[in-house]
Design a protein around this motif. Structure first.
Motif, PDB file in Angstrom:
ATOM      1  N   ILE A 146       0.839  -1.203   0.000  1.00 50.92           N
ATOM      2  CA  ILE A 146       0.000   0.000   0.000  1.00 50.92           C
ATOM      3  C   ILE A 146       0.869   1.246   0.000  1.00 50.92           C
ATOM      4  O   ILE A 146       0.631   2.191  -0.758  1.00 50.92           O
ATOM      5  CB  ILE A 146      -0.970  -0.021   1.204  1.00 50.92           C
ATOM      6  N   PHE A 147       1.900   1.260   0.838  1.00 50.66           N
ATOM      7  CA  PHE A 147       2.812   2.394   0.938  1.00 50.66           C
ATOM      8  C   PHE A 147       3.469   2.681  -0.416  1.00 50.66           C
ATOM      9  O   PHE A 147       3.436   3.812  -0.912  1.00 50.66           O
ATOM     10  CB  PHE A 147       3.875   2.105   1.996  1.00 50.66           C
ATOM     11  N   GLN A 148       4.028   1.661  -1.039  1.00 47.16           N
ATOM     12  CA  GLN A 148       4.703   1.852  -2.317  1.00 47.16           C
ATOM     13  C   GLN A 148       3.726   2.248  -3.420  1.00 47.16           C
ATOM     14  O   GLN A 148       4.052   3.075  -4.277  1.00 47.16           O
ATOM     15  CB  GLN A 148       5.454   0.587  -2.716  1.00 47.16           C
ATOM     16  N   GLY A 149       2.532   1.672  -3.411  1.00 52.23           N
ATOM     17  CA  GLY A 149       1.537   2.005  -4.425  1.00 52.23           C
ATOM     18  C   GLY A 149       1.104   3.458  -4.348  1.00 52.23           C
ATOM     19  O   GLY A 149       1.014   4.144  -5.378  1.00 52.23           O
ATOM     20  N   ILE A 150       0.844   3.945  -3.147  1.00 50.60           N
ATOM     21  CA  ILE A 150       0.414   5.335  -2.989  1.00 50.60           C
ATOM     22  C   ILE A 150       1.534   6.289  -3.398  1.00 50.60           C
ATOM     23  O   ILE A 150       1.295   7.290  -4.077  1.00 50.60           O
ATOM     24  CB  ILE A 150      -0.058   5.600  -1.546  1.00 50.60           C
ATOM     25  N   ILE A 151       2.771   5.985  -3.009  1.00 50.80           N
ATOM     26  CA  ILE A 151       3.906   6.834  -3.382  1.00 50.80           C
ATOM     27  C   ILE A 151       4.064   6.859  -4.898  1.00 50.80           C
ATOM     28  O   ILE A 151       4.253   7.925  -5.500  1.00 50.80           O
ATOM     29  CB  ILE A 151       5.214   6.340  -2.708  1.00 50.80           C
ATOM     30  N   LEU A 152       3.971   5.710  -5.539  1.00 50.70           N
ATOM     31  CA  LEU A 152       4.126   5.638  -6.993  1.00 50.70           C
ATOM     32  C   LEU A 152       3.027   6.413  -7.707  1.00 50.70           C
ATOM     33  O   LEU A 152       3.296   7.214  -8.618  1.00 50.70           O
ATOM     34  CB  LEU A 152       4.128   4.176  -7.457  1.00 50.70           C
ATOM     35  N   VAL A 153       1.775   6.204  -7.306  1.00 46.17           N
ATOM     36  CA  VAL A 153       0.648   6.893  -7.955  1.00 46.17           C
ATOM     37  C   VAL A 153       0.753   8.406  -7.736  1.00 46.17           C
ATOM     38  O   VAL A 153       0.554   9.189  -8.678  1.00 46.17           O
ATOM     39  CB  VAL A 153      -0.696   6.336  -7.423  1.00 46.17           C
ATOM     40  N   SER A 154       1.080   8.827  -6.520  1.00 50.29           N
ATOM     41  CA  SER A 154       1.188  10.262  -6.273  1.00 50.29           C
ATOM     42  C   SER A 154       2.357  10.874  -7.050  1.00 50.29           C
ATOM     43  O   SER A 154       2.265  12.012  -7.518  1.00 50.29           O
ATOM     44  CB  SER A 154       1.320  10.555  -4.779  1.00 50.29           C
ATOM     45  N   ALA A 155       3.444  10.130  -7.223  1.00 52.90           N
ATOM     46  CA  ALA A 155       4.580  10.644  -7.998  1.00 52.90           C
ATOM     47  C   ALA A 155       4.207  10.812  -9.472  1.00 52.90           C
ATOM     48  O   ALA A 155       4.551  11.825 -10.093  1.00 52.90           O
ATOM     49  CB  ALA A 155       5.776   9.715  -7.853  1.00 52.90           C
ATOM     50  N   VAL A 156       3.501   9.844 -10.023  1.00 52.73           N
ATOM     51  CA  VAL A 156       3.091   9.935 -11.432  1.00 52.73           C
ATOM     52  C   VAL A 156       2.107  11.088 -11.619  1.00 52.73           C
ATOM     53  O   VAL A 156       2.253  11.906 -12.536  1.00 52.73           O
ATOM     54  CB  VAL A 156       2.485   8.591 -11.911  1.00 52.73           C
ATOM     55  N   ILE A 157       1.092  11.171 -10.735  1.00 54.05           N
ATOM     56  CA  ILE A 157       0.110  12.255 -10.836  1.00 54.05           C
ATOM     57  C   ILE A 157       0.792  13.610 -10.636  1.00 54.05           C
ATOM     58  O   ILE A 157       0.540  14.561 -11.378  1.00 54.05           O
ATOM     59  CB  ILE A 157      -1.029  12.049  -9.817  1.00 54.05           C
ATOM     60  N   GLY A 158       1.672  13.689  -9.657  1.00 57.34           N
ATOM     61  CA  GLY A 158       2.384  14.937  -9.403  1.00 57.34           C
ATOM     62  C   GLY A 158       3.244  15.361 -10.575  1.00 57.34           C
ATOM     63  O   GLY A 158       3.294  16.536 -10.938  1.00 57.34           O
ATOM     64  N   PHE A 159       3.929  14.400 -11.192  1.00 56.00           N
ATOM     65  CA  PHE A 159       4.771  14.718 -12.347  1.00 56.00           C
ATOM     66  C   PHE A 159       3.936  15.220 -13.517  1.00 56.00           C
ATOM     67  O   PHE A 159       4.263  16.231 -14.146  1.00 56.00           O
ATOM     68  CB  PHE A 159       5.594  13.501 -12.765  1.00 56.00           C
ATOM     69  N   LEU A 169      -0.397  10.659   3.236  1.00 49.36           N
ATOM     70  CA  LEU A 169      -1.520   9.721   3.192  1.00 49.36           C
ATOM     71  C   LEU A 169      -1.049   8.289   3.407  1.00 49.36           C
ATOM     72  O   LEU A 169      -1.660   7.524   4.172  1.00 49.36           O
ATOM     73  CB  LEU A 169      -2.259   9.833   1.851  1.00 49.36           C
ATOM     74  N   SER A 170       0.059   7.919   2.772  1.00 52.75           N
ATOM     75  CA  SER A 170       0.556   6.552   2.924  1.00 52.75           C
ATOM     76  C   SER A 170       1.037   6.304   4.361  1.00 52.75           C
ATOM     77  O   SER A 170       0.847   5.209   4.882  1.00 52.75           O
ATOM     78  CB  SER A 170       1.670   6.263   1.922  1.00 52.75           C
TER      79      SER A 170
END
Length: 99
Positions: free
Chosen positions: A21-34, A56-57
């Motif tokens: 969950i932690f890695q998924g949220i970080i990855l999704v937020s990084a892609v959306i943020g970029f 959030l994570s």
């Protein structure tokens, strides 16, 4: 057994779920943020979105939520030994065989 082990038993499946969950949220937020930062040409928004994803994570994975404690490990009961431990002074010195 300490009180901490009773309150928060180890659960390796729960730890794996929290990590995913932690890695998924970080990855999704990084892609959306970029993407959002690229479209608006504002790097600050990228940083804010990634930081919000991190917060959030942390909120979802750091506390010991019940969903992470569904599969606790089964520990063996404590066994009392029948023989008492000898003190080092009570032990006889070992004798070596002469050659």
């Amino acid at each position: 057994v300490t009180d901490k082990k009773r309150l928060f038993p180890q659960d390796y499946k729960g730890q794996k779920l929290a990590e995913q969950i932690f890695q998924g949220i970080i990855l999704v937020s990084a892609v959306i943020g970029f993407i959002y930062g690229y479209i608006t040409e504002q790097f600050g928004w990228t940083v804010y979105i990634v930081m919000a994803g991190f917060a959030l994570s942390c909120l979802l994975t750091l506390p010991p939520w019940p969903m992470y404690r569904r599969n606790p490990l089964k520990w063996l009961p404590v066994q009392e030994s029948g023989t008492e431990e000898k003190k080092p002074a009570d032990r006889k010195p070992k004798r070596h065989a002469k050659s």
